[in-house]
Design a protein around this motif. Sequence first.
Motif, mmCIF file in Angstrom:
data_model
loop_
_atom_site.group_PDB
_atom_site.id
_atom_site.type_symbol
_atom_site.label_atom_id
_atom_site.label_comp_id
_atom_site.label_asym_id
_atom_site.label_seq_id
_atom_site.Cartn_x
_atom_site.Cartn_y
_atom_site.Cartn_z
ATOM 1 N N LEU A 5 0.822 -1.203 0.000
ATOM 2 C CA LEU A 5 0.000 0.000 0.000
ATOM 3 C C LEU A 5 0.862 1.261 0.000
ATOM 4 O O LEU A 5 0.535 2.230 -0.692
ATOM 5 N N LEU A 46 -8.665 -4.873 5.703
ATOM 6 C CA LEU A 46 -9.493 -3.665 5.591
ATOM 7 C C LEU A 46 -9.605 -2.907 6.910
ATOM 8 O O LEU A 46 -9.929 -1.725 6.909
ATOM 9 N N THR A 51 -5.739 1.509 5.178
ATOM 10 C CA THR A 51 -6.788 1.335 4.169
ATOM 11 C C THR A 51 -7.950 2.301 4.363
ATOM 12 O O THR A 51 -8.854 2.342 3.538
ATOM 13 N N PRO A 54 -7.000 5.972 1.612
ATOM 14 C CA PRO A 54 -5.922 5.916 0.621
ATOM 15 C C PRO A 54 -5.911 7.184 -0.231
ATOM 16 O O PRO A 54 -6.967 7.726 -0.551
ATOM 17 N N ARG A 60 -6.315 3.601 -3.812
ATOM 18 C CA ARG A 60 -7.778 3.499 -3.705
ATOM 19 C C ARG A 60 -8.286 2.264 -4.444
ATOM 20 O O ARG A 60 -9.158 1.540 -3.951
ATOM 21 N N VAL A 63 -7.600 -0.874 -2.377
ATOM 22 C CA VAL A 63 -8.585 -1.019 -1.304
ATOM 23 C C VAL A 63 -9.925 -1.479 -1.892
ATOM 24 O O VAL A 63 -10.614 -2.307 -1.296
#
Length: 87
Positions: A5, A46, A51, A54, A60, A63
């Motif tokens: 991420l 999640l 998350t 983002p 995004r 996620v």
Amino acid sequence: MTRILSGLEMCNARGDEAQAVARLGFLEWAFTEPGQVTAETVKDALRHPATKAPGSAAARAFVDYLRQAVTPLSSGRARRGRARALH
């Protein structure tokens, strides 16, 4: 997941390119996660603070892929009925 991420947050991709990068990130996450990836594993991901908001399009999209992984598919009843009606 945090490493993936974070990398996606630095990505400047938009549109289809962001979707493709996010898909690769999601697959990398799923295949490198220790043990079997289950709905509960995805729900745990999640719940991670990273998350929640983002920033980049790719993050995004990543996620969104996580959310889609725990979204139940609709039942096949409507399809079967529609298929019969078409034949």
